[in-house]
Design an enzyme around this catalytic site. Structure first.
Site, mmCIF file in Angstrom:
data_model
loop_
_atom_site.group_PDB
_atom_site.id
_atom_site.type_symbol
_atom_site.label_atom_id
_atom_site.label_comp_id
_atom_site.label_asym_id
_atom_site.label_seq_id
_atom_site.Cartn_x
_atom_site.Cartn_y
_atom_site.Cartn_z
ATOM 1 N N ASN A 204 0.856 -1.197 0.000
ATOM 2 C CA ASN A 204 0.000 0.000 0.000
ATOM 3 C C ASN A 204 0.886 1.240 0.000
ATOM 4 O OD1 ASN A 204 0.584 0.728 2.862
ATOM 5 N ND2 ASN A 204 -0.329 -1.282 3.177
ATOM 6 N N ASP A 270 -4.799 -6.637 5.114
ATOM 7 C CA ASP A 270 -5.816 -7.523 5.706
ATOM 8 C C ASP A 270 -5.727 -8.933 5.122
ATOM 9 O OD1 ASP A 270 -7.020 -5.739 7.497
ATOM 10 O OD2 ASP A 270 -8.075 -4.736 5.848
ATOM 11 N N LYS A 280 8.851 -17.167 -10.606
ATOM 12 C CA LYS A 280 8.101 -16.060 -11.213
ATOM 13 C C LYS A 280 6.910 -16.632 -11.992
ATOM 14 C CE LYS A 280 8.515 -12.306 -14.471
ATOM 15 N NZ LYS A 280 9.265 -11.793 -15.608
ATOM 16 N N LYS A 329 -14.729 0.723 14.565
ATOM 17 C CA LYS A 329 -13.448 0.016 14.626
ATOM 18 C C LYS A 329 -12.893 -0.037 16.054
ATOM 19 C CE LYS A 329 -11.170 0.060 10.542
ATOM 20 N NZ LYS A 329 -10.347 0.646 9.478
ATOM 21 N N LYS A 333 -11.995 -3.537 17.756
ATOM 22 C CA LYS A 333 -10.589 -3.903 18.001
ATOM 23 C C LYS A 333 -10.244 -3.873 19.487
ATOM 24 C CE LYS A 333 -8.970 -3.137 13.418
ATOM 25 N NZ LYS A 333 -7.888 -3.692 12.607
#
Ligand code: PMT
Length: 387
Positions: A204, A270, A280, A329, A333
């Site tokens: 990310n 996630d 590869k 959340k 959590k």
């Protein structure tokens, strides 16, 4: 943060003088004793009464007001641990640089032997005048240069007083205040990297800047810092390099046991690829290929369940319904605090040097921190957590 310290603020006659009211409040909130000395011209921009009310101390302007039979400039210089001259005009800079002592502020500066921060603010052409840079260069002070932007005189250029957060942070840094002494703080940083094959991966846009800012600030405040990071960083604290979410989980679990606080600023994937190909993956004649992903453990949730007296802080990255999703959340959590940021904006969040966050706590409290550089946000997060 500044308990037991005395900050002497010297205000000179520039439009930015009004901003110093807020700086006084910042020092007071940090438990510093604040003394204020103004040049006579400063009082054209801000009143003595305002400064007195905010600092809870008499404000000094004229010399030779007899106070306990101590020469004022010497007694002020003796009492303070640091002097902060802000805004510093071209006039005052030049006077101090050449040893002129024609008012209380310049006399104190001349007699001051402890650290001095000077934050100039003036018209951009005055700032560019070589005489002013020459005079400033003579001062062995911590100089916080002005910023560029729209100036009160109507010009656009360098001359605005730097941010109050910068002045405050520098004060804390110079006075070596260590409110987090003895605390072991673990911080996660960067985006996890989930391999697909030897050449490809899923990750990310996390740059690691937020995690690094938290770790640097914690270290400056005296904490024993461990940074669990996917980014290659060289720092004067314990750095544990990891790559995937599973590696991060192992490192966090190991470090968490003896810690006082953990802050999960990392962007953890996630899902990971179910089977990483050893070779590869070759292009085939098909137009589509399918990767099967499996869920990664939720590290934050797991440590929140295991925690005893530790403080657990998560981050929450959302592109829509920030507060609504963050509230859901934090309860899912089970962490003590959740720092919510909007990652759809380009001027904050991922990769930016800035952030704007809302701090949620487990009791339903919420506090918004306006957009600021990530170090300032980090400092304010610690202020919120440790009071
Ligand atoms: O690195 P920068 O470029 O400076 O950007 C900073 C940032 C945007 C990455 C940072 O401010 C931030 O928001 N970090 C959290 C990113 C994230 O994973 O958010 P989330 O809402 O998906 O997860 C919530 C929390 O659970 C996070 O603390 C995360 O670390 C944790 N988590 C998530 C998934 C997972 N499997 N395990 C976790 O522990």
């Amino acid at each position: 943060m500044l308990s037991g310290k005395t900050v002497l603020i010297g205000i000179t006659g520039g439009i930015a003088a009004y901003k110093i009211c807020e700086l006084i409040r910042m020092y007071k909130r940090a438990n510093a004793d604040v003394l204020v000395v103004c040049t006579p011209n400063a009082l054209n921009f801000v009143t003595k009464l305002t400064l007195q009310n905010l600092s809870k101390n008499p404000v000094a302007v004229e010399e030779f007001e007899v106070n306990n039979f101590n020469p004022e400039h010497i007694s002020y210089a003796d009492r303070a641990d640091i002097m902060v001259i802000a805004p510093a005009t071209a006039n005052t800079i030049s006077k101090i640089a050449t040893g002129v002592c024609d008012n209380l502020l310049t006399s104190i500066a001349c007699a001051f032997t402890k650290p001095v921060i000077i934050a100039p603010a003036m018209n951009c052409n005055m700032w560019d005048n070589p005489l002013i840079s020459e005079n400033l260069g003579k001062l062995h002070y911590e100089i916080l240069e002005p910023e560029s932007g729209y100036l009160a005189c109507g010009y656009e250029g360098k001359g605005r007083l730097c941010s109050l957060d910068k002045i405050f942070d520098k004060t804390v840094e110079i006075l070596k205040c260590k409110p987090l002494n003895g605390k072991k703080i673990v911080i996660t940083c960067g985006g996890t990297i989930e391999d697909i094959d030897p050449v490809r991966y899923i990750s990310n846009y996390s740059s690691g800047k937020m995690g690094l800012a938290l770790a640097d600030v914690a270290k400056n405040l005296g904490a024993d810092v461990t940074l669990v990071t996917t980014k290659d960083v060289s720092r004067k604290y314990n750095v544990v390099e990891v790559k995937s979410a599973l590696e991060m989980k192992n490192a966090v679990e190991q470090e968490f046991e003896n810690s006082d606080c953990i802050i999960m600023a990392a962007a953890v994937a996630d899902y990971r690829v179910k089977e990483i190909s050893e070779q590869k993956i070759k292009k085939t004649k098909d137009d589509e290929i399918t990767l099967t992903l499996v869920k990664n453990p939720d590290i934050l949730k797991e440590i929140s369940m295991k925690k005893t007296s530790q403080i657990v802080v998560g981050f929450c990255a959302e592109s829509e319904n920030l507060i609504e999703n963050a509230k859901e959340k934090i309860s899912k959590k089970g962490c003590d605090y959740l720092i919510a940021n909007d990652i759809s904006r380009k001027d904050i969040g991922f990769s930016s040097d800035y952030n704007e966050v809302t701090i949620l706590d487990k009791n339903g409290g919420m506090k918004k921190l306006e957009r600021a550089d990530k170090r300032t946000i980090a400092r304010k997060i610690f202020e919120e957590i440790y009071g």
